[in-house]
Design a protein around this motif. Structure first.
Motif, PDB file in Angstrom:
ATOM      1  N   PHE A  50     -36.525  36.788  61.726  1.00 64.85           N
ATOM      2  CA  PHE A  50     -35.805  38.034  61.498  1.00 64.85           C
ATOM      3  C   PHE A  50     -34.333  37.757  61.188  1.00 64.85           C
ATOM      4  O   PHE A  50     -33.734  38.399  60.323  1.00 64.85           O
ATOM      5  CB  PHE A  50     -35.958  38.966  62.707  1.00 64.85           C
ATOM      6  N   GLU A  51     -33.755  36.793  61.906  1.00 67.23           N
ATOM      7  CA  GLU A  51     -32.381  36.379  61.601  1.00 67.23           C
ATOM      8  C   GLU A  51     -32.295  35.823  60.180  1.00 67.23           C
ATOM      9  O   GLU A  51     -31.328  36.092  59.456  1.00 67.23           O
ATOM     10  CB  GLU A  51     -31.922  35.310  62.589  1.00 67.23           C
ATOM     11  N   LEU A  52     -33.312  35.065  59.781  1.00 66.91           N
ATOM     12  CA  LEU A  52     -33.314  34.476  58.439  1.00 66.91           C
ATOM     13  C   LEU A  52     -33.433  35.552  57.373  1.00 66.91           C
ATOM     14  O   LEU A  52     -32.753  35.481  56.340  1.00 66.91           O
ATOM     15  CB  LEU A  52     -34.456  33.472  58.313  1.00 66.91           C
ATOM     16  N   MET A  53     -34.264  36.556  57.600  1.00 66.07           N
ATOM     17  CA  MET A  53     -34.364  37.668  56.641  1.00 66.07           C
ATOM     18  C   MET A  53     -33.013  38.346  56.470  1.00 66.07           C
ATOM     19  O   MET A  53     -32.613  38.695  55.356  1.00 66.07           O
ATOM     20  CB  MET A  53     -35.421  38.669  57.098  1.00 66.07           C
ATOM     21  N   ASP A  54     -32.317  38.551  57.584  1.00 67.76           N
ATOM     22  CA  ASP A  54     -30.993  39.176  57.504  1.00 67.76           C
ATOM     23  C   ASP A  54     -30.006  38.308  56.733  1.00 67.76           C
ATOM     24  O   ASP A  54     -29.157  38.819  56.002  1.00 67.76           O
ATOM     25  CB  ASP A  54     -30.452  39.426  58.919  1.00 67.76           C
ATOM     26  N   LEU A  55     -30.104  36.999  56.920  1.00 67.59           N
ATOM     27  CA  LEU A  55     -29.187  36.093  56.228  1.00 67.59           C
ATOM     28  C   LEU A  55     -29.470  36.059  54.733  1.00 67.59           C
ATOM     29  O   LEU A  55     -28.560  36.185  53.913  1.00 67.59           O
ATOM     30  CB  LEU A  55     -29.300  34.685  56.815  1.00 67.59           C
ATOM     31  N   VAL A  56     -30.726  35.880  54.364  1.00 68.31           N
ATOM     32  CA  VAL A  56     -31.105  35.818  52.953  1.00 68.31           C
ATOM     33  C   VAL A  56     -30.862  37.154  52.265  1.00 68.31           C
ATOM     34  O   VAL A  56     -30.451  37.218  51.106  1.00 68.31           O
ATOM     35  CB  VAL A  56     -32.589  35.405  52.825  1.00 68.31           C
ATOM     36  N   GLY A  57     -31.096  38.231  52.991  1.00 64.65           N
ATOM     37  CA  GLY A  57     -30.975  39.576  52.438  1.00 64.65           C
ATOM     38  C   GLY A  57     -32.340  40.236  52.442  1.00 64.65           C
ATOM     39  O   GLY A  57     -33.287  39.731  51.824  1.00 64.65           O
ATOM     40  N   LEU A  58     -32.463  41.362  53.138  1.00 71.84           N
ATOM     41  CA  LEU A  58     -33.745  42.058  53.181  1.00 71.84           C
ATOM     42  C   LEU A  58     -34.128  42.594  51.815  1.00 71.84           C
ATOM     43  O   LEU A  58     -35.311  42.755  51.516  1.00 71.84           O
ATOM     44  CB  LEU A  58     -33.678  43.187  54.214  1.00 71.84           C
ATOM     45  N   ASP A  59     -33.129  42.852  50.977  1.00 77.19           N
ATOM     46  CA  ASP A  59     -33.433  43.262  49.608  1.00 77.19           C
ATOM     47  C   ASP A  59     -34.091  42.121  48.845  1.00 77.19           C
ATOM     48  O   ASP A  59     -35.048  42.329  48.096  1.00 77.19           O
ATOM     49  CB  ASP A  59     -32.169  43.741  48.894  1.00 77.19           C
ATOM     50  N   VAL A  60     -33.587  40.902  49.060  1.00 71.97           N
ATOM     51  CA  VAL A  60     -34.177  39.733  48.396  1.00 71.97           C
ATOM     52  C   VAL A  60     -35.606  39.519  48.871  1.00 71.97           C
ATOM     53  O   VAL A  60     -36.523  39.311  48.067  1.00 71.97           O
ATOM     54  CB  VAL A  60     -33.319  38.476  48.659  1.00 71.97           C
ATOM     55  N   SER A  61     -35.813  39.588  50.188  1.00 73.65           N
ATOM     56  CA  SER A  61     -37.162  39.415  50.737  1.00 73.65           C
ATOM     57  C   SER A  61     -38.118  40.468  50.191  1.00 73.65           C
ATOM     58  O   SER A  61     -39.266  40.162  49.825  1.00 73.65           O
ATOM     59  CB  SER A  61     -37.121  39.504  52.273  1.00 73.65           C
ATOM     60  N   TYR A  62     -37.641  41.704  50.114  1.00 77.93           N
ATOM     61  CA  TYR A  62     -38.478  42.791  49.594  1.00 77.93           C
ATOM     62  C   TYR A  62     -38.826  42.564  48.128  1.00 77.93           C
ATOM     63  O   TYR A  62     -39.995  42.675  47.723  1.00 77.93           O
ATOM     64  CB  TYR A  62     -37.751  44.127  49.765  1.00 77.93           C
ATOM     65  N   LEU A  63     -37.828  42.232  47.326  1.00 77.61           N
ATOM     66  CA  LEU A  63     -38.052  42.082  45.884  1.00 77.61           C
ATOM     67  C   LEU A  63     -38.933  40.876  45.573  1.00 77.61           C
ATOM     68  O   LEU A  63     -39.713  40.909  44.612  1.00 77.61           O
ATOM     69  CB  LEU A  63     -36.710  41.978  45.153  1.00 77.61           C
ATOM     70  N   ILE A  64     -38.818  39.816  46.363  1.00 76.96           N
ATOM     71  CA  ILE A  64     -39.696  38.659  46.168  1.00 76.96           C
ATOM     72  C   ILE A  64     -41.146  39.050  46.425  1.00 76.96           C
ATOM     73  O   ILE A  64     -42.052  38.699  45.657  1.00 76.96           O
ATOM     74  CB  ILE A  64     -39.276  37.491  47.088  1.00 76.96           C
ATOM     75  N   ARG A  65     -41.389  39.789  47.508  1.00 80.14           N
ATOM     76  CA  ARG A  65     -42.748  40.231  47.796  1.00 80.14           C
ATOM     77  C   ARG A  65     -43.272  41.157  46.711  1.00 80.14           C
ATOM     78  O   ARG A  65     -44.427  41.045  46.288  1.00 80.14           O
ATOM     79  CB  ARG A  65     -42.792  40.952  49.153  1.00 80.14           C
ATOM     80  N   GLN A  66     -42.411  42.043  46.237  1.00 82.19           N
ATOM     81  CA  GLN A  66     -42.832  42.975  45.195  1.00 82.19           C
ATOM     82  C   GLN A  66     -43.148  42.229  43.898  1.00 82.19           C
ATOM     83  O   GLN A  66     -44.125  42.540  43.208  1.00 82.19           O
ATOM     84  CB  GLN A  66     -41.734  44.021  44.947  1.00 82.19           C
ATOM     85  N   ALA A  67     -42.318  41.234  43.571  1.00 80.79           N
ATOM     86  CA  ALA A  67     -42.556  40.446  42.362  1.00 80.79           C
ATOM     87  C   ALA A  67     -43.846  39.648  42.478  1.00 80.79           C
ATOM     88  O   ALA A  67     -44.583  39.484  41.489  1.00 80.79           O
ATOM     89  CB  ALA A  67     -41.374  39.509  42.106  1.00 80.79           C
ATOM     90  N   THR A  68     -44.139  39.144  43.674  1.00 80.61           N
ATOM     91  CA  THR A  68     -45.388  38.416  43.892  1.00 80.61           C
ATOM     92  C   THR A  68     -46.581  39.348  43.693  1.00 80.61           C
ATOM     93  O   THR A  68     -47.569  38.998  43.033  1.00 80.61           O
ATOM     94  CB  THR A  68     -45.425  37.815  45.313  1.00 80.61           C
ATOM     95  N   TYR A  69     -46.500  40.560  44.245  1.00 75.60           N
ATOM     96  CA  TYR A  69     -47.573  41.544  44.060  1.00 75.60           C
ATOM     97  C   TYR A  69     -47.760  41.886  42.587  1.00 75.60           C
ATOM     98  O   TYR A  69     -48.899  42.015  42.103  1.00 75.60           O
ATOM     99  CB  TYR A  69     -47.278  42.806  44.860  1.00 75.60           C
ATOM    100  N   ASP A  70     -46.650  42.019  41.864  1.00 71.24           N
ATOM    101  CA  ASP A  70     -46.731  42.347  40.434  1.00 71.24           C
ATOM    102  C   ASP A  70     -47.490  41.272  39.667  1.00 71.24           C
ATOM    103  O   ASP A  70     -48.134  41.556  38.651  1.00 71.24           O
ATOM    104  CB  ASP A  70     -45.320  42.512  39.846  1.00 71.24           C
ATOM    105  N   GLN A  71     -47.396  40.019  40.150  1.00 74.94           N
ATOM    106  CA  GLN A  71     -48.103  38.914  39.492  1.00 74.94           C
ATOM    107  C   GLN A  71     -49.561  38.824  39.908  1.00 74.94           C
ATOM    108  O   GLN A  71     -50.435  38.521  39.091  1.00 74.94           O
ATOM    109  CB  GLN A  71     -47.413  37.584  39.805  1.00 74.94           C
ATOM    110  N   THR A  72     -49.843  39.085  41.195  1.00 74.59           N
ATOM    111  CA  THR A  72     -51.199  38.868  41.699  1.00 74.59           C
ATOM    112  C   THR A  72     -52.049  40.131  41.744  1.00 74.59           C
ATOM    113  O   THR A  72     -53.279  40.056  41.630  1.00 74.59           O
ATOM    114  CB  THR A  72     -51.151  38.281  43.123  1.00 74.59           C
TER     115      THR A  72
END
Length: 288
Positions: free
Chosen positions: A232-254
């Motif tokens: 959870f600390e890592l998500m906050d550091l990386v950016g929850l927007d980044v984590s969200y968009l990466i997951r969304q982009a992965t879904y768009d591909q798969t």
């Protein structure tokens, strides 16, 4: 490697500017290109401040800092910056239409020998290679945030990437002081993000199911697994927007519903609570 004298980085955001500073510090003449003049000015100021901080800590001499900064140039003109580039690293926004447009422009402006790499953490380079007439010279070269510190660089080949391109990208990463990882075929998230994502997804499930509070999950990761910070600390550091968009982009591909962002992550994204950068994520942060 003797043919690489100038590196061009597309995008003056946090990743692009730091990749450029790594290249300049390693001795390469380096250009940073961005369509936003404001972003270029901001990047130049931040990199100068970072070098000054290294000098103040004694980890870099004033001469070394000045020499590295002197190898950097900042420009809004892609054709001018690409005209004599030997290796290009695109670190623009994670939108395929924008990346394809950039690669088409690079193909037209860069010398025929230049390798064109994308720093994308989700999109395989085959998605942009078709915008060029040199697909064999296109690959992923994925740095990790903060690029000035993190050692890993994922080099990802697509079916048409030549061995010469792969070898050059790996050797360039080593010359930058990085530890490259070769990924032989494209897969959403590559290797490191898939490993990190598996831990993140399990942590989210444990919290959502009421097994443990997110703070305790973070404590377990740090004290039992010896991780430097919890998921959870890592998500906050990386950016929850980044984590969200990466997951969304992965879904768009798969197209696999299992790859959609977790509902708790989506809730925070919709609220604009992106972690440290906004002062609120899983944790609250001082606004200073």
């Amino acid at each position: 490697m003797g043919t690489i004298h100038k590196i061009l980085v597309i995008g003056a955001g946090a990743m692009g500017s730091q990749i450029a500073m790594v290249a300049a510090a390693a001795g390469y003449r380096t250009a940073v290109q961005d369509v936003s003049t404001d972003m270029l000015v901001q990047a130049q100021g931040q990199l100068t401040a970072r070098m000054q901080a290294k000098v103040a800590k004694g980890s870099l001499s004033r001469a070394e800092a000045d020499t590295a900064l002197g190898r950097l140039e900042f420009t809004s003109s892609l054709p001018d910056a690409a005209a004599d580039a030997d290796f290009v690293i695109e670190a623009a926004t994670e939108r395929l239409d924008i990346k394809r447009s950039i690669f088409a422009a690079l193909d037209a402006a860069a010398p025929a020998h230049a390798i064109l790499a994308t720093n994308s953490s989700t999109l395989g380079s085959s998605a942009v290679a078709s915008s060029t007439g040199r697909p064999e010279k296109v690959c992923n070269m994925h740095f990790f945030n903060p690029a000035l510190v993190m050692k890993c660089v994922e080099v990802v080949r697509h079916p048409q990437t030549s061995q010469e391109t792969v070898d050059t990208a790996l050797e360039l990463a080593r010359s930058l002081g990085k530890s490259p990882v070769l990924i032989n075929r494209e897969i959403p998230g590559f290797v490191a993000n898939r490993l990190m994502g598996a831990l993140r997804d399990e942590a989210l499930r444990l919290y959502a199911d009421g097994v443990a509070d997110f703070r305790d999950i973070d404590t377990a990761a740090k004290t039992a697994l010896n991780h430097p910070m919890g998921p959870f600390e890592l998500m906050d550091l990386v950016g929850l927007d980044v984590s969200y968009l990466i997951r969304q982009a992965t879904y768009d591909q798969t197209g696999d519903p299992a790859d959609l962002p977790h509902p708790l992550l989506k809730d925070l994204y919709d609220q604009g609570s992106f972690g440290r950068k906004t002062g609120q994520g899983w944790y609250s942060y001082d606004a200073r």
